[in-house]
Write an enzyme that holds these catalytic residues in place. Structure first.
Site, mmCIF file in Angstrom:
data_model
loop_
_atom_site.group_PDB
_atom_site.id
_atom_site.type_symbol
_atom_site.label_atom_id
_atom_site.label_comp_id
_atom_site.label_asym_id
_atom_site.label_seq_id
_atom_site.Cartn_x
_atom_site.Cartn_y
_atom_site.Cartn_z
ATOM 1 N N GLU A 1 -18.123 47.012 50.560
ATOM 2 C CA GLU A 1 -18.610 47.970 49.579
ATOM 3 C C GLU A 1 -18.669 47.336 48.191
ATOM 4 O OE1 GLU A 1 -20.464 50.121 48.750
ATOM 5 O OE2 GLU A 1 -19.595 52.077 49.241
ATOM 6 N N HIS B 1 -19.377 53.663 57.784
ATOM 7 C CA HIS B 1 -18.078 53.943 58.405
ATOM 8 C C HIS B 1 -17.804 55.448 58.504
ATOM 9 C CE1 HIS B 1 -16.322 55.187 54.562
ATOM 10 N NE2 HIS B 1 -16.966 54.159 54.022
#
Length: 215
Positions: A82, A9
């Site tokens: 994550e 990201h």
């Protein structure tokens, strides 16, 4: 041969503030939005057919920007989230106590089943990101997917494909909006299965992203 692109990201507010994110979230900065646009420009020339993203906000936004450039739909997969950093999420790195820093070091230094309280281990992370990658093998022939995920998650995936332990991800520099590629090959002469073609490419970005210690 299936080619799968892996994108971290864009830069977030907490990246810039050196806060631990994990499965908590903060928005992309203006720089992060620009990075995602630059990935989109690069991705337009790669023949991307599918975009599969972690369902956390920072990856969703990154994927939306890339998808707009590519003209692809997005599928969200929570297995690409994550690492769960438990009780340390949202904390500034420099604010950790000696005990808390010990938890973090256990995790990143490969202690067996090391985890931050209320978080997950690197082995658990490895199992779920590999399962997400394996799902790409079910896509129609000729597909070229792009996965949007996170620094530790992607580092763990690339490390373990190379036959290294999951915690070796700290030896990989996967900056914000870097592009990696893994291929699935079947060969009598070469290693069958997943192989790493490139890792951490940032040649499409105007300038290097932050050299973050935490993702």
């Amino acid at each position: 041969m299936l080619q799968v692109y892996l994108v971290r990201h864009g830069e977030t507010q907490w990246n810039a503030e050196r806060r631990i994110q994990g499965q908590s979230d903060s928005p992309l900065t203006a720089k992060g939005e620009q990075q995602a646009m630059q990935v989109g420009e690069r991705a337009r020339s790669l023949g991307i057919t599918h975009i599969i993203s972690s369902d956390l906000g920072r990856t969703k936004r990154t994927a939306e920007i890339i998808a707009q450039a590519c003209g692809c739909d997005i599928t969200f997969d929570s297995r690409l989230r994550e690492l769960d950093m438990g009780v340390l999420e949202k904390r500034q790195i420099d604010s950790l106590t000696e005990e808390e820093e010990g938890w973090r070091r256990q995790l990143v230094n490969g202690t067996q089943d090391g985890r931050i309280p209320d978080g997950e281990s690197m082995q658990e992370l490895s199992e779920r990101v590999h399962a997400a990658l394996a799902s790409c093998l079910e896509l129609p022939q000729g597909s070229r997917p792009l996965l949007v995920s996170h620094g530790i998650a992607l580092g763990c995936l690339v490390s373990t494909i190379l036959g290294l332990p999951a915690w070796a991800e700290r030896r990989l520099r996967l900056r914000n909006c870097s592009i990696s590629r893994v291929d699935y090959q079947e060969s009598q002469w070469l290693a069958s299965g997943w192989v790493v073609e490139t890792a951490g490419d940032v040649s499409h970005l105007d300038a290097p992203a932050l050299d973050e210690l935490q993702r």
